[in-house]
Structure formats: structure tokens, C-alpha cells
Write a protein that holds these residues in place. Structure first.
Motif, PDB file in Angstrom:
ATOM      1  N   MET A   1       0.841  -1.156   0.000  1.00 61.82           N
ATOM      2  CA  MET A   1       0.000   0.000   0.000  1.00 61.82           C
ATOM      3  C   MET A   1       0.895   1.230   0.000  1.00 61.82           C
ATOM      4  N   LYS A   2       0.521   2.195  -0.835  1.00 59.87           N
ATOM      5  CA  LYS A   2       1.265   3.437  -0.916  1.00 59.87           C
ATOM      6  C   LYS A   2       0.338   4.594  -0.618  1.00 59.87           C
ATOM      7  N   GLY A   3       0.899   5.669  -0.174  1.00 60.10           N
ATOM      8  CA  GLY A   3       0.143   6.885   0.061  1.00 60.10           C
ATOM      9  C   GLY A   3      -0.371   6.983   1.481  1.00 60.10           C
ATOM     10  N   SER A   4      -0.892   8.161   1.787  1.00 62.79           N
ATOM     11  CA  SER A   4      -1.462   8.420   3.096  1.00 62.79           C
ATOM     12  C   SER A   4      -2.473   9.544   2.960  1.00 62.79           C
ATOM     13  N   VAL A   5      -3.729   9.233   3.180  1.00 63.29           N
ATOM     14  CA  VAL A   5      -4.776  10.240   3.101  1.00 63.29           C
ATOM     15  C   VAL A   5      -4.501  11.351   4.109  1.00 63.29           C
ATOM     16  N   GLU A   6      -3.997  10.951   5.258  1.00 63.91           N
ATOM     17  CA  GLU A   6      -3.684  11.905   6.315  1.00 63.91           C
ATOM     18  C   GLU A   6      -2.701  12.975   5.834  1.00 63.91           C
ATOM     19  N   HIS A   7      -1.815  12.581   4.921  1.00 65.43           N
ATOM     20  CA  HIS A   7      -0.801  13.511   4.430  1.00 65.43           C
ATOM     21  C   HIS A   7      -1.108  14.010   3.016  1.00 65.43           C
ATOM     22  N   GLY A   8      -2.316  13.798   2.550  1.00 67.19           N
ATOM     23  CA  GLY A   8      -2.734  14.321   1.255  1.00 67.19           C
ATOM     24  C   GLY A   8      -2.332  13.497   0.054  1.00 67.19           C
ATOM     25  N   ALA A   9      -1.832  12.293   0.268  1.00 68.20           N
ATOM     26  CA  ALA A   9      -1.456  11.410  -0.842  1.00 68.20           C
ATOM     27  C   ALA A   9      -2.468  10.276  -0.921  1.00 68.20           C
ATOM     28  N   PRO A  10      -3.123  10.096  -2.059  1.00 68.88           N
ATOM     29  CA  PRO A  10      -4.123   9.030  -2.157  1.00 68.88           C
ATOM     30  C   PRO A  10      -3.521   7.653  -1.888  1.00 68.88           C
ATOM     31  N   GLU A  11      -4.260   6.842  -1.160  1.00 70.59           N
ATOM     32  CA  GLU A  11      -3.801   5.484  -0.861  1.00 70.59           C
ATOM     33  C   GLU A  11      -4.124   4.565  -2.030  1.00 70.59           C
ATOM     34  N   THR A  12      -3.146   3.754  -2.404  1.00 68.97           N
ATOM     35  CA  THR A  12      -3.326   2.798  -3.487  1.00 68.97           C
ATOM     36  C   THR A  12      -2.762   1.439  -3.071  1.00 68.97           C
ATOM     37  N   VAL A  13      -3.265   0.409  -3.727  1.00 66.98           N
ATOM     38  CA  VAL A  13      -2.807  -0.961  -3.490  1.00 66.98           C
ATOM     39  C   VAL A  13      -2.055  -1.413  -4.733  1.00 66.98           C
ATOM     40  N   ASN A  14      -0.817  -1.830  -4.559  1.00 69.32           N
ATOM     41  CA  ASN A  14       0.006  -2.320  -5.654  1.00 69.32           C
ATOM     42  C   ASN A  14      -0.541  -3.657  -6.130  1.00 69.32           C
ATOM     43  N   VAL A  15      -0.859  -3.754  -7.421  1.00 71.42           N
ATOM     44  CA  VAL A  15      -1.466  -4.966  -7.985  1.00 71.42           C
ATOM     45  C   VAL A  15      -0.533  -6.163  -7.857  1.00 71.42           C
ATOM     46  N   ASP A  16       0.747  -5.989  -8.175  1.00 73.46           N
ATOM     47  CA  ASP A  16       1.691  -7.110  -8.093  1.00 73.46           C
ATOM     48  C   ASP A  16       1.793  -7.642  -6.662  1.00 73.46           C
ATOM     49  N   TYR A  17       1.888  -6.727  -5.696  1.00 68.39           N
ATOM     50  CA  TYR A  17       1.984  -7.138  -4.298  1.00 68.39           C
ATOM     51  C   TYR A  17       0.695  -7.840  -3.858  1.00 68.39           C
ATOM     52  N   ALA A  18      -0.451  -7.301  -4.271  1.00 67.14           N
ATOM     53  CA  ALA A  18      -1.734  -7.905  -3.888  1.00 67.14           C
ATOM     54  C   ALA A  18      -1.853  -9.318  -4.454  1.00 67.14           C
ATOM     55  N   ILE A  19      -1.437  -9.514  -5.692  1.00 67.95           N
ATOM     56  CA  ILE A  19      -1.478 -10.854  -6.285  1.00 67.95           C
ATOM     57  C   ILE A  19      -0.597 -11.801  -5.488  1.00 67.95           C
ATOM     58  N   ASP A  20       0.594 -11.347  -5.133  1.00 67.61           N
ATOM     59  CA  ASP A  20       1.505 -12.176  -4.345  1.00 67.61           C
ATOM     60  C   ASP A  20       0.872 -12.546  -2.999  1.00 67.61           C
ATOM     61  N   ALA A  21       0.250 -11.580  -2.331  1.00 67.73           N
ATOM     62  CA  ALA A  21      -0.393 -11.843  -1.035  1.00 67.73           C
ATOM     63  C   ALA A  21      -1.567 -12.805  -1.191  1.00 67.73           C
ATOM     64  N   LEU A  22      -2.360 -12.628  -2.251  1.00 67.27           N
ATOM     65  CA  LEU A  22      -3.500 -13.523  -2.492  1.00 67.27           C
ATOM     66  C   LEU A  22      -3.022 -14.942  -2.805  1.00 67.27           C
ATOM     67  N   ARG A  23      -1.946 -15.054  -3.564  1.00 70.61           N
ATOM     68  CA  ARG A  23      -1.396 -16.387  -3.874  1.00 70.61           C
ATOM     69  C   ARG A  23      -0.893 -17.077  -2.610  1.00 70.61           C
ATOM     70  N   ARG A  24      -0.271 -16.318  -1.709  1.00 71.56           N
ATOM     71  CA  ARG A  24       0.185 -16.905  -0.439  1.00 71.56           C
ATOM     72  C   ARG A  24      -1.015 -17.403   0.370  1.00 71.56           C
ATOM     73  N   LEU A  25      -2.097 -16.631   0.389  1.00 77.06           N
ATOM     74  CA  LEU A  25      -3.302 -17.066   1.103  1.00 77.06           C
ATOM     75  C   LEU A  25      -3.894 -18.316   0.457  1.00 77.06           C
ATOM     76  N   GLN A  26      -3.833 -18.404  -0.860  1.00 77.91           N
ATOM     77  CA  GLN A  26      -4.368 -19.577  -1.560  1.00 77.91           C
ATOM     78  C   GLN A  26      -3.506 -20.808  -1.283  1.00 77.91           C
ATOM     79  N   ALA A  27      -2.218 -20.620  -1.069  1.00 78.96           N
ATOM     80  CA  ALA A  27      -1.312 -21.746  -0.817  1.00 78.96           C
ATOM     81  C   ALA A  27      -1.304 -22.183   0.647  1.00 78.96           C
ATOM     82  N   ASP A  28      -1.867 -21.366   1.539  1.00 80.02           N
ATOM     83  CA  ASP A  28      -1.851 -21.658   2.978  1.00 80.02           C
ATOM     84  C   ASP A  28      -2.990 -22.615   3.341  1.00 80.02           C
TER      85      ASP A  28
END
Length: 95
Positions: A1-28
Motif C-alpha cells: 500500500m502506498k500513500g497516506s490520506v492523512e498527508h494528502g497522498a491518495p492510498e493505493t494498493v500495488n497490484v503485483d503485491y496484492a497478487i503475491d499476497a493472495l497467492r500466499r493465502l491460496q497456498a496456505d
């Protein structure tokens, strides 16, 4: 996750990182079945990964936190993001 609403930067979720995290959950399988399938069901887990890979294929680098939360809610079968789903989002986004 990048950004911070608190500091005026929109929060975003990195697609590559999210896929990696989802794959780890699928393998667990530590609780008898893949964790991703326990959260979203077999078809929900499959479709969530399919949509994330599709986004990656067309060159999407990141999703807004709202887009990502809506995607998770879609496959969790709930009309709005609730506490448990939000906790899952927090875990996947690295917060």
C-alpha cells in the motif's frame, strides 16, 4: 500500500503485491483448506485472482483502496465492506 490520506497522498494498493499476497493465502492450507477459499469460497477465490491477473495483464500498476475494497466485497458476497472484510483488506494491503 502506498500513500497516506492523512498527508494528502491518495492510498493505493500495488497490484503485483496484492497478487503475491493472495497467492500466499491460496497456498496456505494450515487450517484444512486454502485460506483464500475459506474467505471467498472456491469460485470467489478463483475469480478474485482472475480479475487481479487481468488487471496486471492490461498494465494496471495499482488500484485505489476503494476499488480494491469493492473487488474484495464483490467476491465476499456482501453489498458493503464490513468489519471482517476490512480487516482482510488491511492484512492484504500490508497495514
Amino acid at each position: 500500500m502506498k500513500g497516506s490520506v492523512e498527508h494528502g497522498a491518495p492510498e493505493t494498493v500495488n497490484v503485483d503485491y496484492a497478487i503475491d499476497a493472495l497467492r500466499r493465502l491460496q497456498a496456505d492450507n494450515s487450517y484444512g483448506a486454502p485460506r483464500l477459499e475459506q474467505a471467498f469460497g472456491k469460485s470467489g477465490a478463483k475469480n478474485l485472482l482472475r480479475d487481479m491477473y487481468a488487471a496486471q495483464r492490461i498494465g494496471v500498476d495499482s488500484l485505489t483502496t476503494q476499488q480494491f475494497a469493492k473487488l474484495l466485497a464483490k467476491y465476499a458476497g456482501v453489498p458493503a465492506v464490513g468489519g471482517a472484510l476490512y480487516a482482510g483488506y488491511q492484512a492484504l494491503s500490508g497495514k
